[in-house]
Design a protein around this motif. Sequence first.
Motif, PDB file in Angstrom:
ATOM      1  N   SER A  43       0.852  -1.187   0.000  1.00 58.89           N
ATOM      2  CA  SER A  43       0.000   0.000   0.000  1.00 58.89           C
ATOM      3  C   SER A  43       0.889   1.239   0.000  1.00 58.89           C
ATOM      4  O   SER A  43       1.682   1.436   0.929  1.00 58.89           O
ATOM      5  N   TYR A  44       0.758   2.046  -1.041  1.00 63.02           N
ATOM      6  CA  TYR A  44       1.584   3.243  -1.181  1.00 63.02           C
ATOM      7  C   TYR A  44       0.755   4.436  -1.599  1.00 63.02           C
ATOM      8  O   TYR A  44      -0.235   4.294  -2.317  1.00 63.02           O
ATOM      9  N   THR A  45       1.198   5.588  -1.145  1.00 61.73           N
ATOM     10  CA  THR A  45       0.658   6.855  -1.609  1.00 61.73           C
ATOM     11  C   THR A  45       1.779   7.551  -2.360  1.00 61.73           C
ATOM     12  O   THR A  45       2.888   7.678  -1.843  1.00 61.73           O
ATOM     13  N   LEU A  46       1.493   7.959  -3.579  1.00 64.22           N
ATOM     14  CA  LEU A  46       2.460   8.669  -4.408  1.00 64.22           C
ATOM     15  C   LEU A  46       2.062  10.134  -4.462  1.00 64.22           C
ATOM     16  O   LEU A  46       0.880  10.450  -4.624  1.00 64.22           O
ATOM     17  N   TYR A  47       3.048  11.005  -4.313  1.00 57.83           N
ATOM     18  CA  TYR A  47       2.835  12.454  -4.321  1.00 57.83           C
ATOM     19  C   TYR A  47       3.678  13.062  -5.427  1.00 57.83           C
ATOM     20  O   TYR A  47       4.816  12.628  -5.654  1.00 57.83           O
ATOM     21  N   ALA A  48       3.143  14.084  -6.073  1.00 56.07           N
ATOM     22  CA  ALA A  48       3.919  14.769  -7.102  1.00 56.07           C
ATOM     23  C   ALA A  48       3.587  16.253  -7.102  1.00 56.07           C
ATOM     24  O   ALA A  48       2.458  16.657  -6.807  1.00 56.07           O
ATOM     25  N   VAL A  49       4.588  17.031  -7.431  1.00 59.62           N
ATOM     26  CA  VAL A  49       4.396  18.436  -7.750  1.00 59.62           C
ATOM     27  C   VAL A  49       4.547  18.520  -9.260  1.00 59.62           C
ATOM     28  O   VAL A  49       5.628  18.255  -9.805  1.00 59.62           O
ATOM     29  N   VAL A  50       3.436  18.815  -9.927  1.00 53.51           N
ATOM     30  CA  VAL A  50       3.425  18.927 -11.380  1.00 53.51           C
ATOM     31  C   VAL A  50       3.229  20.392 -11.729  1.00 53.51           C
ATOM     32  O   VAL A  50       2.313  21.043 -11.225  1.00 53.51           O
ATOM     33  N   ASP A  51       4.103  20.899 -12.583  1.00 52.80           N
ATOM     34  CA  ASP A  51       4.066  22.289 -13.038  1.00 52.80           C
ATOM     35  C   ASP A  51       3.910  22.251 -14.547  1.00 52.80           C
ATOM     36  O   ASP A  51       4.846  21.855 -15.253  1.00 52.80           O
ATOM     37  N   GLY A  52       2.703  22.610 -15.016  1.00 50.08           N
ATOM     38  CA  GLY A  52       2.424  22.461 -16.444  1.00 50.08           C
ATOM     39  C   GLY A  52       2.372  20.982 -16.766  1.00 50.08           C
ATOM     40  O   GLY A  52       1.559  20.256 -16.220  1.00 50.08           O
ATOM     41  N   ASP A  53       3.282  20.531 -17.613  1.00 52.82           N
ATOM     42  CA  ASP A  53       3.337  19.090 -17.892  1.00 52.82           C
ATOM     43  C   ASP A  53       4.631  18.467 -17.356  1.00 52.82           C
ATOM     44  O   ASP A  53       4.968  17.346 -17.701  1.00 52.82           O
ATOM     45  N   MET A  54       5.325  19.187 -16.467  1.00 56.03           N
ATOM     46  CA  MET A  54       6.596  18.723 -15.910  1.00 56.03           C
ATOM     47  C   MET A  54       6.427  18.240 -14.472  1.00 56.03           C
ATOM     48  O   MET A  54       5.808  18.915 -13.647  1.00 56.03           O
ATOM     49  N   ILE A  55       6.983  17.067 -14.185  1.00 54.63           N
ATOM     50  CA  ILE A  55       6.994  16.539 -12.817  1.00 54.63           C
ATOM     51  C   ILE A  55       8.212  17.142 -12.127  1.00 54.63           C
ATOM     52  O   ILE A  55       9.340  16.749 -12.382  1.00 54.63           O
ATOM     53  N   ARG A  56       7.961  18.120 -11.279  1.00 58.34           N
ATOM     54  CA  ARG A  56       9.064  18.840 -10.613  1.00 58.34           C
ATOM     55  C   ARG A  56       9.615  18.076  -9.416  1.00 58.34           C
ATOM     56  O   ARG A  56      10.808  18.111  -9.141  1.00 58.34           O
TER      57      ARG A  56
END
Length: 150
Positions: A43-56
């Motif tokens: 069981s995992y939670t994935l987090y992302a900061v996406v700016d436009g179409d870029m995964i920052r």
Amino acid sequence: MTDDLTELYQELILDHSKSPRNFRVLPGYNHMAQGDNPICGDSYTLYAVVDGDMIREIAFQGSGCAISKASASILTESLKGKTIDEAKAMFDKVRDMVTTGHTNGDLGKITALAGVHKFSARVKCAVLPWHAIIAAIDGDAKTVTTESED
């Protein structure tokens, strides 16, 4: 695969499992998804900061077997700085690799998971974090599972 390469890949998987990279809640995330493997208990939670179409930035938290944790850790290193389209293309290559053992293009450290295809029960473990990050960047709020994965 040579014995030396197999050993190197096993060491890489163990290293990422014991000392996962980017294992934290990501402050300021704007994309998030939960992934569960009900058979294995991953069981995992994935987090992302996406700016436009870029995964920052990208991170994860949760628990599971060595394969799933290593896969999530390598995923975070591999997708940071990639576009959403690049991430989706990489997902397709990873899913193909862990189900067939064939590498399609340069996957870097992710290639360490190529041997998973020999253990069909572990395929779901390896692809779970990848399903979750795709759901996250697509804005899909439901929990993803591995039940439809072959």
